[in-house]
Design a protein around this motif. Structure first.
Motif, PDB file in Angstrom:
ATOM      1  N   TRP A 275      33.915  41.392  31.393  1.00 22.22           N
ATOM      2  CA  TRP A 275      32.465  41.441  31.151  1.00 22.22           C
ATOM      3  C   TRP A 275      31.758  40.713  32.288  1.00 22.22           C
ATOM      4  CZ3 TRP A 275      28.153  43.192  29.337  1.00 22.22           C
ATOM      5  CH2 TRP A 275      27.043  42.376  29.084  1.00 22.22           C
ATOM      6  N   ASP A 278      26.717  37.027  30.678  1.00 25.55           N
ATOM      7  CA  ASP A 278      26.694  35.818  29.872  1.00 25.55           C
ATOM      8  C   ASP A 278      27.820  35.832  28.822  1.00 25.55           C
ATOM      9  OD1 ASP A 278      24.998  35.316  26.961  1.00 25.55           O
ATOM     10  OD2 ASP A 278      25.361  33.640  28.338  1.00 25.55           O
ATOM     11  N   ALA A 280      28.236  34.449  25.865  1.00 24.53           N
ATOM     12  CA  ALA A 280      27.911  34.684  24.447  1.00 24.53           C
ATOM     13  C   ALA A 280      27.700  36.180  24.196  1.00 24.53           C
ATOM     14  CB  ALA A 280      26.659  33.894  24.071  1.00 24.53           C
ATOM     15  N   GLU A 281      27.038  36.835  25.131  1.00 27.97           N
ATOM     16  CA  GLU A 281      26.801  38.268  24.967  1.00 27.97           C
ATOM     17  C   GLU A 281      28.126  39.043  25.073  1.00 27.97           C
ATOM     18  OE1 GLU A 281      24.608  39.986  23.830  1.00 27.97           O
ATOM     19  OE2 GLU A 281      24.678  42.002  24.665  1.00 27.97           O
ATOM     20  N   ARG A 284      29.852  38.750  21.827  1.00 30.92           N
ATOM     21  CA  ARG A 284      29.218  39.618  20.809  1.00 30.92           C
ATOM     22  C   ARG A 284      29.703  41.073  20.985  1.00 30.92           C
ATOM     23  NH1 ARG A 284      25.372  43.093  19.894  1.00 30.92           N
ATOM     24  NH2 ARG A 284      24.713  43.297  22.071  1.00 30.92           N
ATOM     25  N   LEU A 285      29.789  41.496  22.248  1.00 28.47           N
ATOM     26  CA  LEU A 285      30.169  42.901  22.505  1.00 28.47           C
ATOM     27  C   LEU A 285      31.608  43.218  22.113  1.00 28.47           C
ATOM     28  CD1 LEU A 285      28.363  43.489  25.917  1.00 28.47           C
ATOM     29  CD2 LEU A 285      27.966  44.773  23.821  1.00 28.47           C
TER      30      LEU A 285
END
Ligand SMILES: Cc1cc2nc3c(=O)[nH]c(=O)nc-3n(C[C@H](O)[C@H](O)[C@H](O)COP(=O)(O)OP(=O)(O)OC[C@H]3O[C@@H](n4cnc5c(N)ncnc54)[C@H](O)[C@@H]3O)c2cc1C
Length: 463
Positions: A275, A278, A280-281, A284-285
């Motif tokens: 990824w 960020d 945290a994102e 989430r993904l």
């Protein structure tokens, strides 16, 4: 090849700055080795070049003596074209300089450099070259000339989409620059047409800024749930932003420290991801991967780019026997998934990998005829890395992979030229559309009308 007289070899040695190796010489045996242990070929002469003039002299020498030429970049291609029996092996393995222009975010890379050389040098500035593969001992030369994809190519394009120019030694022994402005037909051809048009002594790439670490990792899923996982995966990955690449590999679990001991050596589905963004994102993904079916374990975090890029090297070291069959997949339909489950379930060796990268993104938004890499729209590749150790297992491994590949033909469209084995001209044509193939033949007619460079996925001239 007719016997080359000693006097002619001696004259060649006088003008050649690198090493000229003959059978019996100290480094001859190691220099003729390539990644795929299936090939035990013995060139008459190995010309280990240390500069562009050496490459020119080696091409002229081979041509003038009617010798077959094999060009060794990283020597990694499973088809074994980097080495020939008899003939002249033009060995670029000493040509590995990488010069980064940090201000302009470009890098000039010698034709024999390995991907790890490029990652190491570009990372000094937080830069990377997109499309630069996933195994650090792969050669930049062969990878780029075939197309080149990697963890960040969905976001930033294939290696050829980031190529600014290349220095090419043609069959006539001329040094030409290929770029959008100089010899544009040659520049078009080398971006997907392989080593058909000459020997590339240096590549200049655009770099991208990725920093020194990326949020990445592996989630290891249970093979028992493979069908459900693949049914989820086929839609999930296609909905992700280009900054996220999620692939899948079916194989026997290596002894990874984060897996329970009883899983080691068992069939599993490994889901690796990278990824660009960020943390945290990213977390989430990837949550749906964790939730859809049970996992054996996972290892996720901010990994230094160079470590991530070389993290899988140990699984595919030089020397084993390998036979690859591959194609692009239009759709991972239930029928296609059933074939994968069926054949993966009876792998004849513990080192085999069924590798399914997701390809869509920036590369698929480039027009199909802009470069010679033709099949840009298909979402997946199904690459069957058949790998084993003993000659006595050849038959069972080859028969398994051929049957598996055949059983998935109905779901396929085209093939990546760098994943072809020695499969004949019809299969080479499958790597291109009709229009691209015809244009490649025209470029071949112009730059190599006598097919001097034929140890490759060959495009025969029509003259
Ligand atoms: C374990 C493994 C992982 C891989 N992972 C990826 C990946 O993530 N992404 C990807 O895109 N590909 C990948 N590949 C495929 C890889 O791109 C090809 O095998 C590629 O051909 C390797 O390049 P090389 O220079 O090491 O090969 P070589 O065997 O040296 O050469 C392959 C062909 O290219 C020609 N060639 C090489 N260098 C030059 C040059 N400088 N000038 C002219 N001709 C040249 C050779 O003559 C030969 O015909 C992988 C391969 C392996 C075995």
């Amino acid at each position: 090849m007719k016997q080359i007289q000693d006097t002619i070899i001696n004259e060649f040695k006088e003008i050649f700055r690198g090493e000229v190796l003959l059978p019996g010489d100290k480094s001859y045996e190691s220099a003729r080795q390539i990644w795929n242990g299936m090939f035990d070929r013995k060139p008459a002469i190995i010309a280990r070049c240390i500069g562009t003039s050496d490459v020119i002299n080696a091409v002229n020498f081979a041509r003038d003596n009617n010798a077959l030429i094999a060009v060794k970049g990283g020597g990694h291609n499973s088809a074994g074209n980097a080495v020939c029996d008899d003939g002249v092996m033009i060995d670029l393995s000493l040509l590995r300089r990488v010069n980064v222009d940090a201000k302009n975010k470009t890098v000039r890379v010698d034709g024999g450099a390995l991907l790890g050389d490029v990652d190491t040098e570009t990372q000094l500035y937080g830069l990377a070259v997109s499309g630069g593969g996933i195994i650090s001992h792969t050669g930049v030369g062969g990878l780029t000339l075939g197309g080149g994809f990697g963890w960040i190519s969905r976001k930033y394009g294939l290696a050829i989409d980031n190529l600014i120019s290349a220095d090419v030694i043609t069959a006539e022994g001329k040094l030409l620059t290929a770029s959008a402005d100089e010899n544009p037909d040659l520049f078009w051809g080398i971006r997907g047409g392989g080593g058909n048009f000459g020997v590339v002594t240096s590549f200049t790439f655009k770099c991208v800024e990725i920093g020194s670490a990326v949020y990445s990792g592996l989630i290891v899923k249970k093979f028992d749930d493979i069908k459900a996982y693949m049914q989820f995966h086929r839609d999930y990955v296609r909905g992700l932003p280009d900054e996220m690449s999620v692939w899948m590999v079916v194989r026997h679990a290596p002894p990874l420290p984060f897996l329970p001991k009883e899983v080691h050596g068992k069939l599993v589905v490994i889901v690796p991801f990278v990824w660009l963004g960020d943390e945290a994102e990213g977390a989430r993904l990837i949550k749906p991967i964790r939730e859809v079916t049970a996992s054996h374990g996972e290892a996720i975090g901010m990994n230094p780019w160079v470590a991530w890029q070389s993290g899988f090297d140990g699984l595919v070291e030089h020397g084993a026997r390998n036979y690859w069959k591959s194609h692009h997949i239009k759709e991972l339909s239930d029928d296609c998934i059933d074939r994968v489950v069926e054949f993966a379930g009876k792998m004849p060796s513990d080192e085999i990998e069924v590798f399914i990268p997701h390809m869509e993104g920036t590369p698929s938004r480039v027009q199909e005829n802009d470069t010679a890499f033709a099949h840009r729209k298909t979402p997946f590749v199904l690459n069957i890395h058949t790998r084993w150790r003993n000659v006595s297992d050849d038959e069972k491994c080859l028969s398994w992979v051929r049957k598996f590949h055949k059983s998935t033909e109905a779901f396929a469209q085209g093939v990546y030229v760098n994943f072809l084995s020695d499969e004949g001209e019809t299969r080479v044509k499958d790597a291109y559309t009709k229009e691209v193939w015809e244009r490649l033949v025209q470029v071949k007619n112009k730059y190599d009308p006598n097919n001097l460079f034929k140890m490759n996925q060959n495009i025969k001239p029509s003259l």
